[in-house]
Design a protein around this motif. Structure first.
Motif, PDB file in Angstrom:
ATOM      1  N   ASN A 212      91.110 120.241  16.631  1.00 22.94           N
ATOM      2  CA  ASN A 212      89.955 119.658  15.958  1.00 22.94           C
ATOM      3  C   ASN A 212      88.822 119.303  16.914  1.00 22.94           C
ATOM      4  OD1 ASN A 212      91.438 119.790  13.559  1.00 22.94           O
ATOM      5  ND2 ASN A 212      92.403 117.841  14.012  1.00 22.94           N
ATOM      6  N   SER A 213      88.920 119.737  18.168  1.00 19.44           N
ATOM      7  CA  SER A 213      87.853 119.442  19.124  1.00 19.44           C
ATOM      8  C   SER A 213      86.595 120.218  18.742  1.00 19.44           C
ATOM      9  CB  SER A 213      88.278 119.808  20.544  1.00 19.44           C
ATOM     10  OG  SER A 213      88.308 121.217  20.700  1.00 19.44           O
ATOM     11  N   ILE A 214      85.466 119.747  19.172  1.00 13.78           N
ATOM     12  CA  ILE A 214      84.194 120.394  18.854  1.00 13.78           C
ATOM     13  C   ILE A 214      84.183 121.830  19.377  1.00 13.78           C
ATOM     14  CG2 ILE A 214      81.714 120.359  19.333  1.00 13.78           C
ATOM     15  CD1 ILE A 214      81.907 117.288  19.285  1.00 13.78           C
ATOM     16  N   ARG A 215      84.655 122.032  20.605  1.00  8.47           N
ATOM     17  CA  ARG A 215      84.678 123.381  21.184  1.00  8.47           C
ATOM     18  C   ARG A 215      85.535 124.313  20.350  1.00  8.47           C
ATOM     19  NH1 ARG A 215      87.530 127.101  23.849  1.00  8.47           N
ATOM     20  NH2 ARG A 215      89.455 125.934  23.791  1.00  8.47           N
ATOM     21  N   THR A 216      86.721 123.868  19.991  1.00 11.27           N
ATOM     22  CA  THR A 216      87.634 124.703  19.216  1.00 11.27           C
ATOM     23  C   THR A 216      87.064 125.004  17.842  1.00 11.27           C
ATOM     24  OG1 THR A 216      89.540 123.817  20.389  1.00 11.27           O
ATOM     25  CG2 THR A 216      89.968 124.835  18.263  1.00 11.27           C
ATOM     26  N   LEU A 217      86.567 123.987  17.176  1.00  6.18           N
ATOM     27  CA  LEU A 217      86.041 124.154  15.825  1.00  6.18           C
ATOM     28  C   LEU A 217      84.854 125.116  15.804  1.00  6.18           C
ATOM     29  CD1 LEU A 217      86.133 122.128  12.931  1.00  6.18           C
ATOM     30  CD2 LEU A 217      83.790 122.230  13.702  1.00  6.18           C
ATOM     31  N   ILE A 218      83.883 124.903  16.675  1.00 13.21           N
ATOM     32  CA  ILE A 218      82.689 125.755  16.687  1.00 13.21           C
ATOM     33  C   ILE A 218      83.032 127.175  17.117  1.00 13.21           C
ATOM     34  CG2 ILE A 218      80.478 126.135  17.844  1.00 13.21           C
ATOM     35  CD1 ILE A 218      80.073 123.082  17.757  1.00 13.21           C
ATOM     36  N   THR A 219      83.818 127.299  18.188  1.00 20.75           N
ATOM     37  CA  THR A 219      84.190 128.635  18.670  1.00 20.75           C
ATOM     38  C   THR A 219      84.920 129.423  17.596  1.00 20.75           C
ATOM     39  OG1 THR A 219      84.364 127.831  20.948  1.00 20.75           O
ATOM     40  CG2 THR A 219      85.494 129.904  20.433  1.00 20.75           C
TER      41      THR A 219
END
Length: 146
Positions: free
Chosen positions: A74-81
């Motif tokens: 649920n991290s921003i990097r994971t979600l956006i990527t």
């Protein structure tokens, strides 16, 4: 309401601690922000596109963020990527294969493989790739999603 919620616990044998549970008001407050964001996005989609299904996986993302905001998936990097990658892959498989099972299956497989390789595993992104592969009709949907 019981505080023993088995669906919110790590599976037996998992080496992971429980997310600190909040009181009922705290749990609702934690769920409020992602829910409001999704409702605003849905309103925007309604005004601009009417392709509601393309954004269904974002609701799942919002709930995962509520469930465990500090989990890596649920991290921003994971979600956006993962979400942007899945939308792009789904869109291009639609362009290559047309809307159908071949495009959807190809998009799903490529999305899963790349999420694993890029260490950006966010399960709702698989639904995003399927939505774009099956329903992406024009570039504006991809731009709107981004």
């Amino acid at each position: 309401m019981t505080h023993d919620r088995s669906s919110l616990k790590p599976i037996k044998g998992a080496n992971r601690s429980l997310r600190r549970r909040l009181n009922l008001k705290g749990e609702f407050m934690l769920a409020l922000a992602p829910t409001l964001i999704i409702l605003v996005v849905l309103a925007l989609v309604e005004v601009l596109s009417r392709q509601r299904l393309l954004f269904a996986s974002l609701a799942s993302s919002a709930f995962l963020i509520y469930l465990d905001p500090q989990h890596g998936t649920n991290s921003i990097r994971t979600l956006i990527t993962s979400q942007l990658m899945a939308a792009t892959i789904g869109f291009f498989t639609y362009l290559i294969f047309g809307g159908g099972y071949v495009a959807a299956g190809t998009a799903m497989v490529i999305t899963i493989v790349l999420m694993i390789l890029l260490d950006a595993v966010h399960p709702p992104a698989v639904a995003t790739s399927l939505s774009f592969a099956l329903r992406a009709g024009n570039e504006s949907n991809l731009v709107l999603f981004i």
